[in-house]
Design a protein around this motif. Structure first.
Motif, mmCIF file in Angstrom:
data_model
loop_
_atom_site.group_PDB
_atom_site.id
_atom_site.type_symbol
_atom_site.label_atom_id
_atom_site.label_comp_id
_atom_site.label_asym_id
_atom_site.label_seq_id
_atom_site.Cartn_x
_atom_site.Cartn_y
_atom_site.Cartn_z
ATOM 1 N N GLU A 38 -6.979 7.325 5.545
ATOM 2 C CA GLU A 38 -5.783 6.544 5.875
ATOM 3 C C GLU A 38 -5.987 5.697 7.122
ATOM 4 O O GLU A 38 -5.462 4.580 7.222
ATOM 5 N N LEU A 39 -6.754 6.207 8.067
ATOM 6 C CA LEU A 39 -6.966 5.482 9.317
ATOM 7 C C LEU A 39 -7.940 4.324 9.155
ATOM 8 O O LEU A 39 -7.660 3.200 9.574
ATOM 9 N N VAL A 40 -9.075 4.586 8.517
ATOM 10 C CA VAL A 40 -10.118 3.555 8.480
ATOM 11 C C VAL A 40 -9.913 2.560 7.349
ATOM 12 O O VAL A 40 -10.596 1.531 7.315
ATOM 13 N N ARG A 41 -8.991 2.848 6.426
ATOM 14 C CA ARG A 41 -8.808 1.918 5.320
ATOM 15 C C ARG A 41 -7.938 0.719 5.692
ATOM 16 O O ARG A 41 -7.884 -0.256 4.936
ATOM 17 N N LEU A 42 -7.236 0.795 6.830
ATOM 18 C CA LEU A 42 -6.303 -0.278 7.177
ATOM 19 C C LEU A 42 -6.983 -1.646 7.246
ATOM 20 O O LEU A 42 -6.502 -2.610 6.640
ATOM 21 N N PRO A 43 -8.110 -1.803 7.966
ATOM 22 C CA PRO A 43 -8.762 -3.131 7.962
ATOM 23 C C PRO A 43 -9.223 -3.557 6.572
ATOM 24 O O PRO A 43 -9.093 -4.724 6.198
ATOM 25 N N ALA A 44 -9.759 -2.598 5.801
ATOM 26 C CA ALA A 44 -10.222 -2.942 4.457
ATOM 27 C C ALA A 44 -9.053 -3.352 3.567
ATOM 28 O O ALA A 44 -9.169 -4.296 2.768
ATOM 29 N N ALA A 45 -7.913 -2.673 3.693
ATOM 30 C CA ALA A 45 -6.749 -3.020 2.887
ATOM 31 C C ALA A 45 -6.215 -4.399 3.262
ATOM 32 O O ALA A 45 -5.842 -5.195 2.394
ATOM 33 N N ILE A 46 -6.182 -4.678 4.558
ATOM 34 C CA ILE A 46 -5.701 -5.998 5.005
ATOM 35 C C ILE A 46 -6.596 -7.100 4.465
ATOM 36 O O ILE A 46 -6.121 -8.145 3.977
ATOM 37 N N ALA A 47 -7.915 -6.896 4.523
ATOM 38 C CA ALA A 47 -8.835 -7.911 4.029
ATOM 39 C C ALA A 47 -8.674 -8.120 2.518
ATOM 40 O O ALA A 47 -8.682 -9.256 2.025
ATOM 41 N N ALA A 48 -8.496 -7.030 1.769
ATOM 42 C CA ALA A 48 -8.349 -7.156 0.319
ATOM 43 C C ALA A 48 -7.040 -7.857 -0.044
ATOM 44 O O ALA A 48 -7.012 -8.724 -0.929
ATOM 45 N N VAL A 49 -5.951 -7.499 0.636
ATOM 46 C CA VAL A 49 -4.665 -8.147 0.354
ATOM 47 C C VAL A 49 -4.718 -9.618 0.719
ATOM 48 O O VAL A 49 -4.203 -10.483 -0.010
ATOM 49 N N ALA A 50 -5.349 -9.947 1.856
ATOM 50 C CA ALA A 50 -5.463 -11.349 2.261
ATOM 51 C C ALA A 50 -6.285 -12.148 1.251
ATOM 52 O O ALA A 50 -5.947 -13.285 0.903
ATOM 53 N N ALA A 51 -7.356 -11.535 0.757
ATOM 54 C CA ALA A 51 -8.178 -12.242 -0.234
ATOM 55 C C ALA A 51 -7.400 -12.466 -1.521
ATOM 56 O O ALA A 51 -7.447 -13.559 -2.108
ATOM 57 N N ALA A 52 -6.667 -11.444 -1.986
ATOM 58 C CA ALA A 52 -5.892 -11.602 -3.214
ATOM 59 C C ALA A 52 -4.801 -12.648 -3.044
ATOM 60 O O ALA A 52 -4.592 -13.497 -3.921
ATOM 61 N N ALA A 53 -4.093 -12.603 -1.904
ATOM 62 C CA ALA A 53 -3.026 -13.572 -1.676
ATOM 63 C C ALA A 53 -3.578 -14.984 -1.521
ATOM 64 O O ALA A 53 -3.020 -15.953 -2.065
ATOM 65 N N GLY B 92 -13.772 -13.092 -6.144
ATOM 66 C CA GLY B 92 -13.457 -12.931 -4.728
ATOM 67 C C GLY B 92 -12.723 -11.642 -4.436
ATOM 68 O O GLY B 92 -13.033 -10.939 -3.455
ATOM 69 N N VAL B 93 -11.745 -11.289 -5.276
ATOM 70 C CA VAL B 93 -11.017 -10.037 -5.069
ATOM 71 C C VAL B 93 -11.935 -8.843 -5.296
ATOM 72 O O VAL B 93 -11.875 -7.847 -4.571
ATOM 73 N N HIS B 94 -12.791 -8.942 -6.306
ATOM 74 C CA HIS B 94 -13.746 -7.852 -6.559
ATOM 75 C C HIS B 94 -14.657 -7.642 -5.347
ATOM 76 O O HIS B 94 -14.936 -6.490 -4.958
ATOM 77 N N LEU B 95 -15.109 -8.736 -4.748
ATOM 78 C CA LEU B 95 -15.952 -8.623 -3.557
ATOM 79 C C LEU B 95 -15.156 -8.091 -2.371
ATOM 80 O O LEU B 95 -15.664 -7.268 -1.592
ATOM 81 N N ALA B 96 -13.902 -8.542 -2.220
ATOM 82 C CA ALA B 96 -13.095 -8.081 -1.098
ATOM 83 C C ALA B 96 -12.740 -6.607 -1.200
ATOM 84 O O ALA B 96 -12.472 -5.957 -0.177
ATOM 85 N N LEU B 97 -12.736 -6.051 -2.411
ATOM 86 C CA LEU B 97 -12.420 -4.629 -2.596
ATOM 87 C C LEU B 97 -13.635 -3.729 -2.408
ATOM 88 O O LEU B 97 -13.514 -2.508 -2.541
ATOM 89 N N THR B 98 -14.789 -4.309 -2.093
ATOM 90 C CA THR B 98 -15.993 -3.495 -1.913
ATOM 91 C C THR B 98 -15.842 -2.456 -0.805
ATOM 92 O O THR B 98 -16.176 -1.277 -1.000
ATOM 93 N N PRO B 99 -15.348 -2.807 0.399
ATOM 94 C CA PRO B 99 -15.141 -1.759 1.413
ATOM 95 C C PRO B 99 -14.150 -0.693 0.966
ATOM 96 O O PRO B 99 -14.341 0.496 1.262
ATOM 97 N N GLU B 100 -13.103 -1.093 0.258
ATOM 98 C CA GLU B 100 -12.116 -0.122 -0.211
ATOM 99 C C GLU B 100 -12.747 0.860 -1.196
ATOM 100 O O GLU B 100 -12.492 2.072 -1.141
ATOM 101 N N ARG B 101 -13.593 0.361 -2.089
ATOM 102 C CA ARG B 101 -14.272 1.250 -3.031
ATOM 103 C C ARG B 101 -15.240 2.183 -2.315
ATOM 104 O O ARG B 101 -15.343 3.362 -2.656
ATOM 105 N N ALA B 102 -15.947 1.645 -1.323
ATOM 106 C CA ALA B 102 -16.898 2.482 -0.583
ATOM 107 C C ALA B 102 -16.172 3.597 0.172
ATOM 108 O O ALA B 102 -16.641 4.746 0.201
ATOM 109 N N LEU B 103 -15.029 3.291 0.770
ATOM 110 C CA LEU B 103 -14.266 4.319 1.481
ATOM 111 C C LEU B 103 -13.733 5.374 0.525
ATOM 112 O O LEU B 103 -13.711 6.570 0.838
ATOM 113 N N ALA B 104 -13.287 4.952 -0.664
ATOM 114 C CA ALA B 104 -12.780 5.920 -1.645
ATOM 115 C C ALA B 104 -13.891 6.856 -2.096
ATOM 116 O O ALA B 104 -13.685 8.066 -2.240
ATOM 117 N N ARG B 105 -15.085 6.307 -2.332
ATOM 118 C CA ARG B 105 -16.194 7.163 -2.765
ATOM 119 C C ARG B 105 -16.611 8.138 -1.676
ATOM 120 O O ARG B 105 -16.932 9.291 -1.958
#
Length: 440
Positions: A135-150, A204-217
């Motif tokens: 929950e703590l370290v995903r915040l930057p990754a989530a912001i980057a993914a949402v910004a890329a999608a938007a 682009g969204v698939h690439l932006a979700l790479t940190p999020e996937r790595a954190l989940a794994r």
């Protein structure tokens, strides 16, 4: 007419090729990309909600840690860790279903009876604390993914619809050099840019979700220690089941084979004894001799059967090393088998036994199913591992199916952290490689 027919055939050939390419693009590339894009866009849209819930939970965890100084927040902190495990489960399932992350479930939460045991188990729950860290370290990754999608999807739709909103009176106050297009040429260019953004959005969204996937794994699945423990538990269960199956097999062989022969032998000797009581009768004496000869022959067969059974439990040739045992095994195979062995040091006795029985099973499969005329066995030490390769020139098609011999062989190999690789295309050749650690 021939030229016209040839030209007509060429046009049909070009048309069919174009249709095939269009079908391949749609089925093999476009459809999977569209399905993945929809799932990943849904995941990115859910990230603000899940990240917000996680942020609120982090505040509760921080407050409970501060209160834990006076022991007031200890039960609250335990509840927060348990809640983090639940949030981790939700995030893991979302990542698995929508983002395509391959992550296993961690071990279930275990606790003893009583409130104190529950609190202690919750506070020492590694899975829960890993979820808190997520929950703590995903915040930057989530912001980057949402910004890329938007930016990609939203910006692309906004620019694509430029001719519509550019003419509306709502945005008429914008200057010609601003967002509002200065005439149709600018509107067409901005629409083309929007279309390009929409085409690039899935990637682009698939690439932006790479940190999020790595954190989940790395944080939502089982930890390295849990994975090792689970693997050892599975290996222990497989070893126990294998030992029980072997004992039942030996018991069945002794009961149906050796024991039955010994009973027959005892009956023959008993009948011979009765005939010998009347040895003065030549006919009875001949029958006694025939019974004794039959018992003698049956005794030899029983001894040979016992030797085979003992050899199946632990081949005597293994006492002289794996290379000698493999040479004896390949020499007894009905088809020609070439043995190439390079074993400068002897593995552990248990590893030698597993390697020997693996070779026995693989050669048995070659004889039964492959219709091969020749086979090769290579045994050598490679990169600190005992590598065993069996190759045949048969029909191929070997596969690891549930309940098959190869499936049981793989289960036995996994008990010592070994691996098996099967390459058996239709038509052959079949190459099966087993790698085992030299020592337990």
């Amino acid at each position: 007419m021939d030229k016209q027919a040839e030209g007509g055939f060429g046009r049909w050939h070009v048309l069919i090729a174009a249709l095939v390419r269009a079908w391949a693009w749609r089925v093999l590339i476009a459809a999977p990309v569209r399905a993945r894009a929809r799932r990943e866009l849904a995941y990115a849209l859910m990230l603000p909600l899940m990240a917000g819930i996680g942020l609120a939970h982090l505040v509760l965890v921080w407050v409970s840690i501060l209160l834990a100084v006076n022991l007031i927040g200890v039960p609250v902190l335990a509840l927060c860790v348990r809640a983090a495990r639940g949030l981790g489960t939700v995030n893991r399932r979302l990542a698995r279903v929508l983002a395509g992350v391959r992550v296993s479930d961690p071990a279930p939460f275990r606790t003893g009876p009583g409130l104190l045991n529950r609190i202690t188990a919750a506070l020492s729950d590694v899975t829960g604390w890993r979820a808190v860290i997520h929950e703590l370290v995903r915040l930057p990754a989530a912001i980057a993914a949402v910004a890329a999608a938007a930016g990609l999807w939203g910006g692309g739709l906004l620019l694509l619809s430029c001719p519509l909103w550019g003419r509306s009176s709502t945005l008429a106050y914008l200057s010609p050099n601003g967002l509002s297009p200065n005439g149709w040429p600018d509107a067409v260019l901005m629409s083309a840019a929007g279309l390009a953004l929409l085409l690039l959005a899935p990637w682009g969204v698939h690439l932006a979700l790479t940190p999020e996937r790595a954190l989940a794994r790395s944080l939502l699945g089982p930890g390295p220690g849990d994975t090792r423990i689970r693997r050892l538990e599975q290996a222990r269960a497989l070893a126990i089941n294998d030992a029980v199956a072997r004992l039942r097999h030996i018991e069945r062989d002794l009961h149906d084979g050796t024991a039955a022969r010994l009973v027959t032998l005892a009956m023959s000797l008993g009948m011979a004894q009765e005939e010998l009581e009347h040895a003065h009768d030549p006919d009875r004496l001949l029958r006694a001799r025939a019974l004794v000869d039959g018992a003698h022959h049956a005794t030899k067969e029983t001894v040979a059967e016992l030797r085979d059974l003992i050899r199946g439990i632990h081949p005597p040739a293994l006492d002289q090393g794996l290379e000698t045992a493999l040479a004896t095994l390949t020499a007894r195979t009905p088809i020609p088998v070439q043995l190439n062995a390079d074993l400068p040091e002897r593995p552990a006795s248990a590893i030698e036994a597993i390697a020997y029985f693996c070779t026995t099973e693989l050669l048995a499969n070659v004889i039964k199913h492959s219709a091969a005329k020749h086979a090769t066995v290579d045994a050598r030490m490679t990169d600190g591992l005992l590598s065993l390769m069996v190759r045949d020139d048969g029909v191929g098609g070997a596969a690891m199916k549930p309940g098959s011999g190869l499936h049981g062989l793989a289960a036995r190999i996994r008990t010592v952290d070994g691996t098996i690789d099967i390459r058996s295309p239709a038509g052959g050749p079949t190459v099966i490689t087993v790698e085992l650690p030299p020592h337990l």
